[in-house]
Scaffold this motif. Structure first.
Motif, PDB file in Angstrom:
ATOM      1  N   ALA A 189       0.827  -1.203   0.000  1.00  0.00           N
ATOM      2  CA  ALA A 189       0.000   0.000   0.000  1.00  0.00           C
ATOM      3  C   ALA A 189       0.867   1.261   0.000  1.00  0.00           C
ATOM      4  O   ALA A 189       1.946   1.289   0.584  1.00  0.00           O
ATOM      5  CB  ALA A 189      -0.920   0.001   1.215  1.00  0.00           C
ATOM      6  N   ASP A 190       0.365   2.290  -0.656  1.00  0.00           N
ATOM      7  CA  ASP A 190       1.022   3.600  -0.621  1.00  0.00           C
ATOM      8  C   ASP A 190       0.565   4.405   0.590  1.00  0.00           C
ATOM      9  O   ASP A 190       1.266   5.301   1.045  1.00  0.00           O
ATOM     10  CB  ASP A 190       0.685   4.398  -1.883  1.00  0.00           C
ATOM     11  N   LEU A 191      -0.633   4.094   1.057  1.00  0.00           N
ATOM     12  CA  LEU A 191      -1.231   4.804   2.177  1.00  0.00           C
ATOM     13  C   LEU A 191      -2.095   3.806   2.947  1.00  0.00           C
ATOM     14  O   LEU A 191      -2.882   3.079   2.341  1.00  0.00           O
ATOM     15  CB  LEU A 191      -2.101   5.954   1.658  1.00  0.00           C
ATOM     16  N   VAL A 192      -1.931   3.767   4.265  1.00  0.00           N
ATOM     17  CA  VAL A 192      -2.720   2.883   5.123  1.00  0.00           C
ATOM     18  C   VAL A 192      -3.462   3.757   6.129  1.00  0.00           C
ATOM     19  O   VAL A 192      -2.841   4.534   6.857  1.00  0.00           O
ATOM     20  CB  VAL A 192      -1.836   1.851   5.868  1.00  0.00           C
ATOM     21  N   LEU A 193      -4.769   3.629   6.143  1.00  0.00           N
ATOM     22  CA  LEU A 193      -5.610   4.428   7.028  1.00  0.00           C
ATOM     23  C   LEU A 193      -6.277   3.524   8.047  1.00  0.00           C
ATOM     24  O   LEU A 193      -6.905   2.526   7.687  1.00  0.00           O
ATOM     25  CB  LEU A 193      -6.665   5.178   6.215  1.00  0.00           C
ATOM     26  N   ALA A 194      -6.144   3.883   9.312  1.00  0.00           N
ATOM     27  CA  ALA A 194      -6.681   3.070  10.409  1.00  0.00           C
ATOM     28  C   ALA A 194      -7.760   3.844  11.146  1.00  0.00           C
ATOM     29  O   ALA A 194      -7.794   5.074  11.140  1.00  0.00           O
ATOM     30  CB  ALA A 194      -5.558   2.698  11.371  1.00  0.00           C
ATOM     31  N   MET A 195      -8.616   3.104  11.820  1.00  0.00           N
ATOM     32  CA  MET A 195      -9.714   3.699  12.569  1.00  0.00           C
ATOM     33  C   MET A 195      -9.297   4.174  13.958  1.00  0.00           C
ATOM     34  O   MET A 195      -9.889   5.103  14.491  1.00  0.00           O
ATOM     35  CB  MET A 195     -10.867   2.693  12.716  1.00  0.00           C
ATOM     36  N   GLU A 196      -8.279   3.526  14.546  1.00  0.00           N
ATOM     37  CA  GLU A 196      -7.876   3.852  15.914  1.00  0.00           C
ATOM     38  C   GLU A 196      -6.352   3.859  16.026  1.00  0.00           C
ATOM     39  O   GLU A 196      -5.663   3.152  15.284  1.00  0.00           O
ATOM     40  CB  GLU A 196      -8.428   2.816  16.900  1.00  0.00           C
TER      41      GLU A 196
END
Length: 144
Positions: A78-85
């Motif tokens: 991934a180029d960008l990883v977005l997490a919820m917490e």
């Protein structure tokens, strides 16, 4: 430019697939791949019914979603990883330390708040969480 975005949460049946499908809808004319996975995924399960209804109300069909387990290779690709917490960021960083520089909260550009897990909660909680996810997704659009 980001070409591959990965969204993560715990079970991959509520929050991360909701963000994944919202991103897909909003970026449908862009050449960006968006996927989701869970730190403790309910592998093979479809989206939670309440989460799916939130998307259906916005004209999004997420019936094809099946939960996937997060693996180190996904984080590396991934180029960008977005997490919820924040806890998810820490867990992902332990799983693939080399990916640490591309790990961010979905809510980074707003309040940098954790987005709570609505699993097994009321439809009203799902509505609140979905609104948080949608605001988080929208806040990233200027940077993609």
């Amino acid at each position: 430019m980001f070409k591959h975005i990965l969204v993560i949460c715990v079970g991959n049946i509520c929050r991360s697939p909701s963000a994944e499908f919202l991103f897909r809808q909003k970026l449908k004319h862009c050449d960006i791949q968006i996927h989701s996975a869970g730190l403790k995924a309910m592998v093979g399960h479809p989206m939670d019914d309440n989460a799916m209804r939130m998307l259906e109300a916005r004209g999004i069909d997420a019936a094809t979603h099946r939960a996937r387990q997060l693996e180190p290779g996904m984080l590396r690709e991934a180029d960008l990883v977005l997490a919820m917490e924040r806890e998810h960021l820490s867990a992902a960083s332990r799983l693939a330390p080399e990916a640490s520089g591309k790990l961010f909260l979905l809510d980074k550009w707003r309040d940098a708040s954790d987005i709570p897990d609505p699993y097994r909660r009321s439809p009203q909680v799902f509505e609140h969480v979905h609104a948080m996810i949608e605001r988080g997704v929208d806040s990233w659009l200027n940077y993609l």
